[in-house]
Scaffold this motif. Structure first.
Motif, PDB file in Angstrom:
ATOM      1  N   UNK A   1      -8.045 -63.358  -8.206  1.00  0.00           N
ATOM      2  CA  UNK A   1      -7.352 -62.290  -8.906  1.00  0.00           C
ATOM      3  C   UNK A   1      -8.333 -61.623  -9.843  1.00  0.00           C
ATOM      4  N   UNK A   2      -7.946 -60.491 -10.369  1.00  0.00           N
ATOM      5  CA  UNK A   2      -8.817 -59.757 -11.281  1.00  0.00           C
ATOM      6  C   UNK A   2      -8.694 -60.339 -12.680  1.00  0.00           C
ATOM      7  N   UNK A   3      -9.665 -61.130 -13.063  1.00  0.00           N
ATOM      8  CA  UNK A   3      -9.691 -61.743 -14.387  1.00  0.00           C
ATOM      9  C   UNK A   3     -10.307 -60.749 -15.373  1.00  0.00           C
ATOM     10  N   UNK A   4      -9.652 -60.569 -16.508  1.00  0.00           N
ATOM     11  CA  UNK A   4     -10.087 -59.543 -17.469  1.00  0.00           C
ATOM     12  C   UNK A   4     -10.498 -60.111 -18.822  1.00  0.00           C
ATOM     13  N   UNK A   5     -10.824 -61.387 -18.833  1.00  0.00           N
ATOM     14  CA  UNK A   5     -11.393 -62.017 -20.036  1.00  0.00           C
ATOM     15  C   UNK A   5     -12.145 -63.262 -19.569  1.00  0.00           C
ATOM     16  N   UNK A   6     -13.434 -63.326 -19.931  1.00  0.00           N
ATOM     17  CA  UNK A   6     -14.296 -64.417 -19.473  1.00  0.00           C
ATOM     18  C   UNK A   6     -14.877 -65.186 -20.648  1.00  0.00           C
ATOM     19  N   UNK A   7     -15.224 -66.428 -20.383  1.00  0.00           N
ATOM     20  CA  UNK A   7     -15.954 -67.237 -21.345  1.00  0.00           C
ATOM     21  C   UNK A   7     -17.434 -66.849 -21.306  1.00  0.00           C
ATOM     22  N   UNK A   8     -18.173 -67.125 -22.383  1.00  0.00           N
ATOM     23  CA  UNK A   8     -19.599 -66.782 -22.388  1.00  0.00           C
ATOM     24  C   UNK A   8     -20.465 -67.724 -21.563  1.00  0.00           C
ATOM     25  N   UNK A   9     -19.881 -68.808 -21.041  1.00  0.00           N
ATOM     26  CA  UNK A   9     -20.652 -69.806 -20.291  1.00  0.00           C
ATOM     27  C   UNK A   9     -21.431 -69.144 -19.159  1.00  0.00           C
ATOM     28  N   UNK A  10     -22.731 -69.379 -19.128  1.00  0.00           N
ATOM     29  CA  UNK A  10     -23.592 -68.731 -18.152  1.00  0.00           C
ATOM     30  C   UNK A  10     -23.395 -69.303 -16.749  1.00  0.00           C
TER      31      UNK A  10
ATOM     32  N   UNK B   1     -17.951 -55.662 -18.911  1.00  0.00           N
ATOM     33  CA  UNK B   1     -17.665 -56.608 -17.822  1.00  0.00           C
ATOM     34  C   UNK B   1     -16.684 -57.678 -18.299  1.00  0.00           C
ATOM     35  N   UNK B   2     -15.767 -57.271 -19.176  1.00  0.00           N
ATOM     36  CA  UNK B   2     -14.761 -58.188 -19.721  1.00  0.00           C
ATOM     37  C   UNK B   2     -15.400 -59.447 -20.306  1.00  0.00           C
ATOM     38  N   UNK B   3     -16.596 -59.259 -20.879  1.00  0.00           N
ATOM     39  CA  UNK B   3     -17.354 -60.330 -21.538  1.00  0.00           C
ATOM     40  C   UNK B   3     -17.886 -61.382 -20.569  1.00  0.00           C
ATOM     41  N   UNK B   4     -17.872 -61.103 -19.279  1.00  0.00           N
ATOM     42  CA  UNK B   4     -18.459 -62.038 -18.319  1.00  0.00           C
ATOM     43  C   UNK B   4     -19.972 -62.106 -18.526  1.00  0.00           C
ATOM     44  N   UNK B   5     -20.588 -63.244 -18.276  1.00  0.00           N
ATOM     45  CA  UNK B   5     -22.038 -63.365 -18.451  1.00  0.00           C
ATOM     46  C   UNK B   5     -22.838 -62.672 -17.358  1.00  0.00           C
ATOM     47  N   UNK B   6     -22.179 -62.385 -16.236  1.00  0.00           N
ATOM     48  CA  UNK B   6     -22.852 -61.739 -15.105  1.00  0.00           C
ATOM     49  C   UNK B   6     -22.103 -60.469 -14.733  1.00  0.00           C
ATOM     50  N   UNK B   7     -22.839 -59.385 -14.629  1.00  0.00           N
ATOM     51  CA  UNK B   7     -22.268 -58.125 -14.168  1.00  0.00           C
ATOM     52  C   UNK B   7     -23.053 -57.630 -12.966  1.00  0.00           C
TER      53      UNK B   7
END
Length: 234
Positions: free
Chosen positions: A23-32, A135-141
């Motif tokens: 699903x489209x997740x719109x909030x991520x943890x900073x974990x790399x 990128x909703x705070x995702x570590x990878x864009x």
């Protein structure tokens, strides 16, 4: 035979879970997410079919400073999302019509409702939309492009490739959010990633670990029954 059927059922359950949990997740943890995992996901996804095996995809994986430069270039451009020009391709119809209009509204109202954003709170809606560009705070864009000389068939192939990325990510406990919102900002993105003019920016995608504490990730979309869109003939 029973053992084989059991194995098939087990494999089907694993695959089905990867698909249905996407699903489209719109909030991520900073974990790399480590580079090896990203490479594995992309390598598996590249097994997607493409006409005469043309493999029309090109991917720019960004982290850290480069990802932030994309964010800054877009958010500092002064171009609001509603004014952004879709001059490379159009994702949505010029005029929405049924049943797509109702589905679109349900999606928007559902997401904003989960966030406690009222229908007249335009500024809060804009702020939420702008979270696409971090990128909703995702570590990878990731930014995806395609050679502009290719035709519609290659875009169909591209969709299968993108889906493979999202499913492969789920198999590794990761989540994603595909983001067409980046496409109108290709002028801001190109110089950051040195994207040549012959490539069209198709979309972006956030990749990382879901932040389960955020209300926007509690929102779930539904799907219409098969009877509304499938015809069986014998």
């Amino acid at each position: 035979m029973l053992e084989n059927n059991a194995r098939i059922a087990k494999d089907a359950a694993i695959i089905d879970e990867a698909i249905t949990s996407r699903r489209s997740v719109r909030a991520f943890l900073p974990d790399m997410v480590d580079d090896e995992t990203i490479r594995d996901v992309l390598a598996v996804a590249a097994r997607a079919p493409s006409g005469t095996n043309m493999q029309p995809w090109r991917v720019y994986v960004t982290k850290g400073d480069v990802k932030q430069r994309i964010t800054d270039a877009i958010l500092n451009s002064g171009i609001r999302a509603e004014k952004a020009e879709w001059d490379e391709y159009r994702y949505y119809p010029t005029q929405f019509f049924e049943p797509y209009l109702t589905r679109r509204r349900a999606n928007g109202f559902g997401l904003y409702g989960a966030l406690g954003i009222g229908r007249r709170e335009v500024d809060r809606m804009r702020a939420q939309h702008d979270r696409n560009f971090v990128f909703f705070d995702a570590p990878v864009g990731m930014i995806f492009t395609i050679d502009r000389r290719l035709n519609q068939g290659s875009w169909i192939d591209y969709g299968m490739f993108l889906q493979n990325i999202m499913v492969a990510a789920r198999g590794r406990g990761l989540h994603t959010c595909p983001q067409a919102a980046f496409a109108p900002y290709h002028r801001q993105i190109r110089p950051v990633l040195n994207i040549p003019d012959e490539e069209i920016v198709v979309c972006g995608m956030a990749l990382g670990h879901e932040d389960t504490s955020k209300p926007e990730n509690e929102f779930r979309t539904d799907r219409v029954p098969l009877e509304e869109w499938v015809t069986f003939s014998e």
